[in-house]
Design a protein around this motif. Structure first.
Motif, short mmCIF file in Angstrom:
data_model
loop_
_atom_site.label_atom_id
_atom_site.label_comp_id
_atom_site.label_asym_id
_atom_site.label_seq_id
_atom_site.Cartn_x
_atom_site.Cartn_y
_atom_site.Cartn_z
N ASN A 208 34.38 89.10 8.24
CA ASN A 208 34.14 89.78 9.52
C ASN A 208 32.64 89.79 9.79
O ASN A 208 31.83 89.73 8.87
N LYS A 234 33.66 91.52 15.13
CA LYS A 234 34.38 90.29 15.48
C LYS A 234 35.88 90.54 15.38
O LYS A 234 36.65 90.15 16.26
N PHE A 235 36.29 91.18 14.31
CA PHE A 235 37.68 91.61 14.14
C PHE A 235 37.71 93.13 14.06
O PHE A 235 36.88 93.74 13.37
N VAL A 243 40.91 93.52 7.76
CA VAL A 243 40.58 92.91 9.05
C VAL A 243 41.82 92.90 9.94
O VAL A 243 42.90 92.47 9.52
N ALA A 245 42.99 92.88 14.43
CA ALA A 245 43.06 91.98 15.57
C ALA A 245 41.68 91.45 15.95
O ALA A 245 40.66 92.11 15.76
N ARG A 246 41.68 90.26 16.55
CA ARG A 246 40.42 89.64 17.00
C ARG A 246 39.93 90.36 18.25
O ARG A 246 40.66 90.62 19.20
N ASN A 247 38.66 90.73 18.25
CA ASN A 247 37.99 91.33 19.39
C ASN A 247 37.54 90.20 20.31
O ASN A 247 37.14 89.13 19.83
#
Length: 593
Positions: A208, A234-235, A243, A245-247
């Motif tokens: 991350n 970032k995540f 980690v 979900a993706r941001n």
């Protein structure tokens, strides 16, 4: 490719003989149990990692560079594996808070680690280096919730960090930034905007990446007073620390640069990315300055690291390369020519590199110890004095040392002659890598303005007078020692000249503030030499007392004499430049350019 041997003997000289770090650390409860043997053991192991693991990747990483493909960045071969070794050995946690998984060792020890890392591979070192800055900013200004969520991962190196300041239309003038932060019902913010020149902004070395982003809240004031700071991962982290979900924060491209090819310098796009406020609203720049100042000190260490590695390889080459005969007579009669080390101009370049490297080492190690005092000393007055000293001298560390590094890496190429211009020898890479250090984290011209305008004239020279008092005390204590005259006299002379020059510029600035801008760069050069003169005089005193013990002290004394004879005198020209003022700059009309 050359070689890198950590200069442990000189490091130990500065730490133990000049600074006596153990005695100072014993006054700091957090570090009172640290002893010389432990310090030496740590730096020896750090040196092995730097020379054995990341130095061999320096030239190959420069040649391969980073690769971008549809927002994904891949670092050069071996980088990810080296970073894994770095994390597993616990190096990211060295000076971090034990409450968040750190080892709690002093900044002064971490500083030695980073000198070696920067000598071995400056571009690789930027990945963990920026992470440490993000850790410090969150540690100083984050809420307990943010600290608990992010600091442990940053301290151990499991996640890395960045600082996202610059935008396409604004660099140094952050008051112009346009990135927006919209409040959300859950207490988070939706961050939208584009950042550029983001070092380590995207890579494959960690799970991350935690971005610290400057942005504006709705209806915020114009200029720097309307800026807030946000942490944007970032995540998105899950509650268990894994980690999630993706941001919507992504790398739009990477820059193709003059140097530091193996560090990914990214365009970062934030498309409604979730972020959380760090510190108070509209005071983001104040919070970010923790990271920015850490970065400026780190850039100074980059300059030191590059100066040292260039010197080591130029010295080795000069001892082996045969060219012509010495002007004073043959020095190697069994060989067809003499080593170029015998030629005066080659010796001048090597001694310039050596004097600037060893002066920078003494200076930066002393400042790191001042930071330890600022952070940990039980006496509030001592903490305040240390903080003032660090604030005053940070621009000198960043600018003076990196200007010297660019000069010294060029000397390294020159010593090699034509071979220095050829990539396979590795010397030209150091020039390219050194060049960015004069630009980022505030150009050296901006550092000069900061030094003269903010750090000196703004408080009527109070901080500068405090450093001057340290210099005067040394001069007075050693002025009657005849053996020290060659060092004390020029030190006292430059101290008086700086005092007079400061007053003169201050008087001119009352009538025209452009006088500050006109004088600041040469002024900074003069003050840098004042600082180096002080530390070289201190080192010379020790070397004089111990010169009969071994050749190390004789070499230290010879380098000190070279510094005072050949480098300090350049201040005469810079003083004249500073005194020349703004008139010759203002005479040229804008449309004449």
């Amino acid at each position: 490719m050359g070689s890198y041997v950590p200069p442990l003997r000189d490091m130990q000289f500065v730490l133990h003989e000049m600074l006596d770090v153990e005695s100072t650390l014993k006054t700091l409860p957090a570090h009172a149990d640290l002893d010389v043997d432990t310090i030496n053991a740590v730096i020896e192991e750090a040196g092995k990692f730097a020379s054995d693991v990341i130095f061999p990747l320096n030239q190959s990483g420069d040649q391969e560079g980073c690769h971008w493909n549809d927002t994904v960045v891949t670092t050069p071969k071996g980088y990810k594996e080296a970073y894994k070794q770095y994390v597993e050995a616990g190096w990211p946690a060295l000076s971090c808070d034990p409450e968040y998984g750190g080892q709690g060792l002093p900044v002064s020890l971490n500083n030695v680690l980073y000198e070696m890392l920067n000598s071995a591979n400056i571009a690789w070192t930027m990945y963990p280096g920026l992470s440490h800055g993000a850790y410090e900013a969150l540690h100083a200004h984050g809420t307990d919730e943010l600290k608990n969520k992010y600091l442990g991962k940053l301290a151990t190196g499991e996640w890395t960090g960045t600082m996202c300041l610059t935008e396409p239309h604004c660099g140094t003038d952050l008051g112009l930034l346009r990135t927006k932060a919209e409040p959300q019902a859950d207490g988070s913010y939706s961050i939208t905007g584009t950042k550029i020149f983001i070092s380590s902004g995207e890579h494959d070395m960690a799970d991350n990446i935690i971005h610290l982003v400057l942005a504006r809240l709705p209806e915020s004031a114009k200029g720097t007073k309307g800026i807030s700071l946000f942490v944007v991962p970032k995540f998105l982290p899950n509650d268990d620390g894994s980690v999630g979900a993706r941001n919507p924060v992504s790398c739009g491209s990477i820059e193709h640069k003059m140097g530091i090819h193996s560090n990914s310098t990214c365009v970062i796009n934030l498309d409604g990315a979730a972020g959380w406020l760090v510190g108070e609203p509209h005071k983001g720049l104040q919070a970010m300055f923790v990271m920015m100042n850490a970065a400026r000190l780190g850039v100074g260490m980059q300059g030191l690291g590059l100066t040292e590695i260039s010197y080591q390889n130029a010295r080795n080459y000069a001892k082996d390369r045969l060219q012509m005969r010495s002007l004073s007579g043959t020095k190697a009669p069994t060989k067809e020519a003499d080593p170029i080390l015998v030629h005066p101009d080659v010796r001048r370049m090597l001694l310039t590199q050596r004097a600037y490297a060893e002066g920078a080492r003494a200076f930066t190690y002393w400042i790191a110890l001042e930071i330890d005092k600022e952070l940990s000393h039980p006496d509030e007055a001592v903490r305040a004095e240390a903080a003032d000293m660090v604030a005053l001298l940070t621009p000198i560390i960043k600018a003076f040392i990196t200007d010297n590094a660019f000069e010294c890496t060029n000397h390294g190429v020159q010593v090699y002659g034509g071979h220095g211009f050829i990539a396979e020898w590795g010397m030209e890479q150091y020039v390219r890598d050194a060049r960015i250090t004069q630009i980022y984290e505030g150009t050296n011209g901006v550092q000069a303005l900061d030094l003269l305008g903010r750090k000196i004239l703004s408080d009527m020279g109070a901080k500068m007078k405090a450093f001057g008092a340290i210099v005067r005390a040394f001069v007075e204590d050693n002025g009657i020692d005849m053996n020290m005259q060659e060092f004390v006299n020029p030190l006292g002379d430059i101290a008086v000249k700086v005092e007079k020059l400061t007053m003169e510029i201050g008087m001119k600035a009352m009538a025209n503030q452009d006088e500050v801008g006109a004088a600041s760069v040469p002024y900074q050069r003069v003050v840098g030499h004042l600082v180096f003169s002080y530390f070289w005089a201190r080192m010379a005193k020790i070397a004089l007392e111990k010169q009969n013990q071994d050749d190390f002290y004789k070499a230290k004394l010879a380098t000190a004499r070279f510094y005072f004879a050949k480098l300090l005198p350049e201040t005469a020209g810079y003083i004249r430049q500073a005194r020349a003022g703004n008139a010759s700059l203002a005479e040229m009309q804008d449309d004449w350019f």
